[in-house]
Design a protein around this motif. Structure first.
Motif, PDB file in Angstrom:
ATOM      1  N   ALA A  39       0.868  -1.188   0.000  1.00 45.08           N
ATOM      2  CA  ALA A  39       0.000   0.000   0.000  1.00 45.08           C
ATOM      3  C   ALA A  39       0.895   1.225   0.000  1.00 45.08           C
ATOM      4  CB  ALA A  39      -0.900   0.000   1.227  1.00 45.08           C
ATOM      5  N   ARG A  40       0.474   2.230  -0.785  1.00 43.47           N
ATOM      6  CA  ARG A  40       1.222   3.484  -0.856  1.00 43.47           C
ATOM      7  C   ARG A  40       0.285   4.602  -1.255  1.00 43.47           C
ATOM      8  NH1 ARG A  40       5.452   1.650  -5.204  1.00 43.47           N
ATOM      9  NH2 ARG A  40       5.429   0.011  -3.726  1.00 43.47           N
ATOM     10  N   PRO A  41       0.661   5.839  -1.006  1.00 48.77           N
ATOM     11  CA  PRO A  41      -0.204   6.946  -1.410  1.00 48.77           C
ATOM     12  C   PRO A  41      -0.421   6.933  -2.919  1.00 48.77           C
ATOM     13  CG  PRO A  41       1.575   7.724   0.018  1.00 48.77           C
ATOM     14  CD  PRO A  41       1.885   6.309  -0.334  1.00 48.77           C
ATOM     15  N   ALA A  42      -1.654   7.189  -3.351  1.00 42.44           N
ATOM     16  CA  ALA A  42      -1.950   7.243  -4.786  1.00 42.44           C
ATOM     17  C   ALA A  42      -1.198   8.403  -5.432  1.00 42.44           C
ATOM     18  CB  ALA A  42      -3.449   7.378  -5.011  1.00 42.44           C
ATOM     19  N   ALA A  43      -1.144   9.531  -4.749  1.00 44.50           N
ATOM     20  CA  ALA A  43      -0.369  10.680  -5.220  1.00 44.50           C
ATOM     21  C   ALA A  43       0.978  10.611  -4.504  1.00 44.50           C
ATOM     22  CB  ALA A  43      -1.086  11.984  -4.904  1.00 44.50           C
ATOM     23  N   GLU A  44       1.942   9.974  -5.147  1.00 48.89           N
ATOM     24  CA  GLU A  44       3.217   9.738  -4.483  1.00 48.89           C
ATOM     25  C   GLU A  44       4.007  11.033  -4.322  1.00 48.89           C
ATOM     26  OE1 GLU A  44       5.239   6.585  -6.522  1.00 48.89           O
ATOM     27  OE2 GLU A  44       3.685   5.144  -6.036  1.00 48.89           O
ATOM     28  N   PRO A  45       4.504  11.262  -3.104  1.00 48.54           N
ATOM     29  CA  PRO A  45       5.327  12.446  -2.875  1.00 48.54           C
ATOM     30  C   PRO A  45       6.688  12.255  -3.539  1.00 48.54           C
ATOM     31  CG  PRO A  45       5.338  11.056  -0.942  1.00 48.54           C
ATOM     32  CD  PRO A  45       4.372  10.430  -1.919  1.00 48.54           C
ATOM     33  N   GLY A  46       7.410  13.314  -3.728  1.00 52.22           N
ATOM     34  CA  GLY A  46       8.761  13.183  -4.271  1.00 52.22           C
ATOM     35  C   GLY A  46       9.661  12.479  -3.279  1.00 52.22           C
ATOM     36  N   GLY A  47      10.737  11.900  -3.759  1.00 47.85           N
ATOM     37  CA  GLY A  47      11.678  11.221  -2.879  1.00 47.85           C
ATOM     38  C   GLY A  47      11.174   9.852  -2.475  1.00 47.85           C
ATOM     39  N   PHE A  48      11.496   9.435  -1.271  1.00 46.14           N
ATOM     40  CA  PHE A  48      11.109   8.111  -0.784  1.00 46.14           C
ATOM     41  C   PHE A  48       9.594   8.037  -0.637  1.00 46.14           C
ATOM     42  CE2 PHE A  48      10.253   4.871   2.362  1.00 46.14           C
ATOM     43  CZ  PHE A  48      11.068   3.830   1.924  1.00 46.14           C
ATOM     44  N   VAL A  49       8.989   6.987  -1.151  1.00 46.79           N
ATOM     45  CA  VAL A  49       7.535   6.808  -1.079  1.00 46.79           C
ATOM     46  C   VAL A  49       7.201   5.950   0.140  1.00 46.79           C
ATOM     47  CG1 VAL A  49       5.488   5.933  -2.256  1.00 46.79           C
ATOM     48  CG2 VAL A  49       7.333   6.986  -3.584  1.00 46.79           C
ATOM     49  N   PRO A  50       6.460   6.495   1.111  1.00 49.21           N
ATOM     50  CA  PRO A  50       6.078   5.688   2.268  1.00 49.21           C
ATOM     51  C   PRO A  50       5.215   4.515   1.805  1.00 49.21           C
ATOM     52  CG  PRO A  50       4.837   7.738   2.232  1.00 49.21           C
ATOM     53  CD  PRO A  50       5.854   7.819   1.140  1.00 49.21           C
ATOM     54  N   ASN A  51       5.353   3.379   2.491  1.00 48.88           N
ATOM     55  CA  ASN A  51       4.601   2.207   2.063  1.00 48.88           C
ATOM     56  C   ASN A  51       4.418   1.216   3.189  1.00 48.88           C
ATOM     57  OD1 ASN A  51       6.828  -0.042   1.770  1.00 48.88           O
ATOM     58  ND2 ASN A  51       7.706   1.837   0.926  1.00 48.88           N
ATOM     59  N   LEU A  52       3.427   0.362   3.004  1.00 46.32           N
ATOM     60  CA  LEU A  52       3.127  -0.745   3.911  1.00 46.32           C
ATOM     61  C   LEU A  52       3.220  -2.009   3.078  1.00 46.32           C
ATOM     62  CD1 LEU A  52       1.882  -1.703   6.725  1.00 46.32           C
ATOM     63  CD2 LEU A  52      -0.269  -1.764   5.472  1.00 46.32           C
ATOM     64  N   THR A  53       4.026  -2.966   3.517  1.00 48.37           N
ATOM     65  CA  THR A  53       4.213  -4.214   2.795  1.00 48.37           C
ATOM     66  C   THR A  53       3.821  -5.379   3.694  1.00 48.37           C
ATOM     67  OG1 THR A  53       6.054  -3.238   1.591  1.00 48.37           O
ATOM     68  CG2 THR A  53       5.894  -5.631   1.557  1.00 48.37           C
ATOM     69  N   VAL A  54       3.069  -6.327   3.125  1.00 46.67           N
ATOM     70  CA  VAL A  54       2.671  -7.534   3.852  1.00 46.67           C
ATOM     71  C   VAL A  54       3.205  -8.735   3.085  1.00 46.67           C
ATOM     72  CG1 VAL A  54       0.754  -8.897   4.768  1.00 46.67           C
ATOM     73  CG2 VAL A  54       0.566  -6.395   4.670  1.00 46.67           C
ATOM     74  N   THR A  55       3.961  -9.590   3.776  1.00 44.91           N
ATOM     75  CA  THR A  55       4.486 -10.817   3.189  1.00 44.91           C
ATOM     76  C   THR A  55       4.141 -11.987   4.099  1.00 44.91           C
ATOM     77  OG1 THR A  55       6.630 -10.561   4.289  1.00 44.91           O
ATOM     78  CG2 THR A  55       6.424  -9.631   2.066  1.00 44.91           C
ATOM     79  N   ALA A  56       4.274 -13.199   3.579  1.00 48.21           N
ATOM     80  CA  ALA A  56       4.024 -14.396   4.385  1.00 48.21           C
ATOM     81  C   ALA A  56       5.043 -15.470   4.037  1.00 48.21           C
ATOM     82  CB  ALA A  56       2.611 -14.922   4.167  1.00 48.21           C
TER      83      ALA A  56
END
Length: 156
Positions: A39-56
């Motif tokens: 998951a990440r913002p639809a309107a991505e900011p410049g630079g590093f894009v904040p995100n949530l990652t789920v793995t198993a």
């Protein structure tokens, strides 16, 4: 000798565990290589894009979330910090990045549902942001992270 049909997901090869989380307004979610969800913002900011990652991952039955996290941290190239909530299966990480210091929160949840081969699924939730991530995006990311739950309200 007879042939057998094996289906994935199926009784012999289970799929990933069901999970749910609250996607913040203005964010998008999709699967990604080696991830069940990013998951990440639809309107991505410049630079590093904040995100949530789920793995198993599949782990042997009896493996604890603390053990899974410890194995992950043994390979981590950055600095580790105890999580604010004191949960032993939660940690805060920092590492250098071209966009500045990246901060991460990592939580591990082990699904108690047994799968063939005497295994369980370990769900890993990672939220990542940089020092330049605006506070509203950090808050949305933190809310999404803490909303992750194994299973669903309405199992199939």
């Amino acid at each position: 000798m007879s042939a057998a049909t094996v289906e994935h997901p199926g009784p012999l090869l289970p799929g990933a565990p069901r999970f749910r989380f609250t996607l913040p307004d203005g964010w998008r979610v999709a699967p990604a290589p080696r991830a069940l969800a990013v998951a990440r913002p639809a309107a991505e900011p410049g630079g590093f894009v904040p995100n949530l990652t789920v793995t198993a991952d599949l782990v042997p039955a009896g493996t604890t979330s603390v053990e899974v996290l410890a194995a992950m941290l043994a390979e981590y190239p950055g600095d580790t910090h105890p999580a604010d909530d004191g949960d032993a299966a939660s940690v805060r990480l920092t590492r250098p990045h071209a966009a500045g210091t990246v901060h991460q929160r990592v939580d591990v949840l082990v699904d108690p549902t047994p799968v063939p081969g005497d295994h369980r699924h370990a769900l890993t939730v990672v939220s990542s942001w940089s020092e330049s991530t605006p506070s509203d995006l950090r808050d949305a990311l933190a809310a999404a992270h803490t909303s992750v739950r194994l299973g669903t309200d309405d199992p199939a």
